[in-house]
Motif scaffolding. Structure first.
Motif, PDB file in Angstrom:
ATOM      1  N   ALA A  25       4.256   7.739 -15.977  1.00 19.90           N
ATOM      2  CA  ALA A  25       2.927   7.326 -15.503  1.00 19.90           C
ATOM      3  C   ALA A  25       2.963   6.836 -14.072  1.00 19.90           C
ATOM      4  O   ALA A  25       1.929   6.731 -13.430  1.00 19.90           O
ATOM      5  N   GLN A  26       4.143   6.525 -13.575  1.00 28.37           N
ATOM      6  CA  GLN A  26       4.272   6.019 -12.221  1.00 28.37           C
ATOM      7  C   GLN A  26       4.369   7.175 -11.231  1.00 28.37           C
ATOM      8  O   GLN A  26       5.191   8.058 -11.356  1.00 28.37           O
ATOM      9  N   GLN A  27       3.517   7.120 -10.237  1.00 27.78           N
ATOM     10  CA  GLN A  27       3.423   8.177  -9.230  1.00 27.78           C
ATOM     11  C   GLN A  27       4.192   7.762  -7.981  1.00 27.78           C
ATOM     12  O   GLN A  27       4.150   6.603  -7.571  1.00 27.78           O
ATOM     13  N   LYS A  28       4.898   8.679  -7.351  1.00 24.23           N
ATOM     14  CA  LYS A  28       5.689   8.365  -6.160  1.00 24.23           C
ATOM     15  C   LYS A  28       5.343   9.249  -4.968  1.00 24.23           C
ATOM     16  O   LYS A  28       6.037   9.213  -3.955  1.00 24.23           O
ATOM     17  N   GLU A  29       4.286  10.030  -5.087  1.00 23.99           N
ATOM     18  CA  GLU A  29       3.835  10.859  -3.980  1.00 23.99           C
ATOM     19  C   GLU A  29       2.355  11.133  -4.136  1.00 23.99           C
ATOM     20  O   GLU A  29       1.772  10.899  -5.205  1.00 23.99           O
ATOM     21  N   GLY A  30       1.749  11.632  -3.077  1.00 26.73           N
ATOM     22  CA  GLY A  30       0.331  11.939  -3.174  1.00 26.73           C
ATOM     23  C   GLY A  30      -0.300  12.210  -1.821  1.00 26.73           C
ATOM     24  O   GLY A  30       0.371  12.215  -0.778  1.00 26.73           O
ATOM     25  N   THR A  31      -1.612  12.425  -1.857  1.00 21.73           N
ATOM     26  CA  THR A  31      -2.403  12.692  -0.657  1.00 21.73           C
ATOM     27  C   THR A  31      -3.686  11.879  -0.753  1.00 21.73           C
ATOM     28  O   THR A  31      -4.401  11.971  -1.756  1.00 21.73           O
ATOM     29  N   ILE A  32      -3.963  11.090   0.257  1.00 21.94           N
ATOM     30  CA  ILE A  32      -5.143  10.214   0.261  1.00 21.94           C
ATOM     31  C   ILE A  32      -5.995  10.497   1.489  1.00 21.94           C
ATOM     32  O   ILE A  32      -5.467  10.627   2.600  1.00 21.94           O
ATOM     33  N   THR A  33      -7.299  10.579   1.290  1.00 20.12           N
ATOM     34  CA  THR A  33      -8.240  10.637   2.406  1.00 20.12           C
ATOM     35  C   THR A  33      -8.891   9.274   2.551  1.00 20.12           C
ATOM     36  O   THR A  33      -9.405   8.719   1.579  1.00 20.12           O
ATOM     37  N   TYR A  34      -8.836   8.728   3.755  1.00 17.10           N
ATOM     38  CA  TYR A  34      -9.426   7.418   4.045  1.00 17.10           C
ATOM     39  C   TYR A  34     -10.619   7.558   4.983  1.00 17.10           C
ATOM     40  O   TYR A  34     -10.659   8.450   5.837  1.00 17.10           O
ATOM     41  N   GLN A  35     -11.542   6.646   4.842  1.00 19.70           N
ATOM     42  CA  GLN A  35     -12.574   6.442   5.853  1.00 19.70           C
ATOM     43  C   GLN A  35     -12.299   5.110   6.544  1.00 19.70           C
ATOM     44  O   GLN A  35     -12.148   4.088   5.881  1.00 19.70           O
ATOM     45  N   ARG A  36     -12.199   5.158   7.859  1.00 18.33           N
ATOM     46  CA  ARG A  36     -12.020   3.918   8.622  1.00 18.33           C
ATOM     47  C   ARG A  36     -13.326   3.589   9.336  1.00 18.33           C
ATOM     48  O   ARG A  36     -13.899   4.433  10.022  1.00 18.33           O
ATOM     49  N   THR A  37     -13.799   2.360   9.154  1.00 13.23           N
ATOM     50  CA  THR A  37     -15.034   1.904   9.799  1.00 13.23           C
ATOM     51  C   THR A  37     -14.721   0.708  10.687  1.00 13.23           C
ATOM     52  O   THR A  37     -14.219  -0.312  10.207  1.00 13.23           O
ATOM     53  N   ILE A  38     -15.006   0.844  11.975  1.00 14.84           N
ATOM     54  CA  ILE A  38     -14.808  -0.250  12.929  1.00 14.84           C
ATOM     55  C   ILE A  38     -16.175  -0.831  13.277  1.00 14.84           C
ATOM     56  O   ILE A  38     -17.102  -0.092  13.630  1.00 14.84           O
ATOM     57  N   ASN A  39     -16.305  -2.143  13.180  1.00 12.14           N
ATOM     58  CA  ASN A  39     -17.527  -2.832  13.571  1.00 12.14           C
ATOM     59  C   ASN A  39     -17.383  -3.248  15.031  1.00 12.14           C
ATOM     60  O   ASN A  39     -16.728  -4.247  15.345  1.00 12.14           O
TER      61      ASN A  39
END
Length: 275
Positions: free
Chosen positions: A19-33
């Protein structure tokens, strides 16, 4: 009976490991105020309140690479040149080039363009003294734990930089001292079942990949939009295009270009949270 209990224990451990994952691909949104440190309404009127961009993080438990997702339609936050609040934009680099981390060796490489030339900034992965709490919340269907980090950084307070490059000879006017550095808090939420010390930008070193991060009470916020349990090995390559320089050498090159351009006011290549 003991054999049965041992068998059940082994099966339980095996299921937990799977069940433990050690790899992957993530898409982030970065918001700067952009308005967080600017209180002057005239200057606020010249720039948008929020600056939004997206990134992809490809990772394993030993390496990661963080890449900007190009958006040709994104508005230029300082497109008014010298108008409005006195902002000028130059390419001082160091901002959105691919950032590669090797957690095994403890070194990073970041691609950057400065003055029309390509550079590879080499550095160490700097220690981050996180404090992990028992608080949890679910992000993208994954249970995450809360961690906090406090760092000290320069206090620009939204002021324009000015090196007084054209200051007349003999001018002895007292220059205003820069504000004292300020302490800020960073709040991260990391996935307990994704065992990789990766995260957006310079952040990481937690016992799980970071899915959400808040820098300085909303000044910069990173949020995971998508999470895949697999990674394309072809993406996990260290940048190779450019001249290798240390972080200190690159900083000196930035200062020299900065002075040659006569300074600028507030626009820069910081991704909003480098340590």
């Amino acid at each position: 009976m003991k054999r049965i209990q041992l068998f059940i224990l082994v099966i339980t451990i095996a299921i937990a490991a799977n069940a433990q994952q050690k790899e992957g691909t993530i898409t982030y949104q970065r918001t700067i105020n952009n308005w967080k440190r600017i209180t002057d309404e005239t200057r606020r009127a010249s720039i948008p309140e929020f600056q939004v961009s997206k990134y992809t993080l490809y990772f394993t438990d030993s390496i990661s690479i963080y890449k900007l997702i190009p958006d040709e339609n994104a508005p230029e936050p300082f497109a008014n040149g010298e108008g409005g609040g006195g902002f000028r934009r130059f390419n001082f680099g160091g901002g959105d080039g691919d950032l590669f981390k090797n957690f095994t060796t403890g070194f990073t490489t970041q691609a950057s363009e400065l003055g029309g030339k390509n550079f590879l900034i080499t550095d160490t992965i700097r220690k981050q003294s996180w404090k992990i709490s028992a608080e949890t919340k679910e992000i993208l269907g994954v249970v995450c734990r809360k961690a906090t980090l406090k760092i000290t950084q320069p206090n620009f307070q939204g002021r324009a930089f000015n090196f007084n490059r054209n200051r007349p000879a003999g001018d002895t006017t007292t220059r205003q001292a820069p504000p004292a550095p300020r302490e800020i808090e960073i709040v991260a939420w990391f996935a307990q079942t994704i065992l990789a010390p990766a995260g957006p930008d310079a952040y990481g070193q937690l016992p799980g990949v970071i899915l959400e991060l808040n820098v300085d009470n909303g000044t910069t916020v990173y949020k995971a939009l998508t999470l895949k349990p697999t990674v394309d090995a072809k993406e996990l390559k260290e940048p190779k295009k450019g001249k290798k320089v240390t972080r200190q050498e690159y900083g000196q090159l930035q200062r020299e270009l900065f002075q040659n351009q006569g300074g600028f006011g507030g626009a820069g290549g910081n991704r909003g949270g480098g340590l």
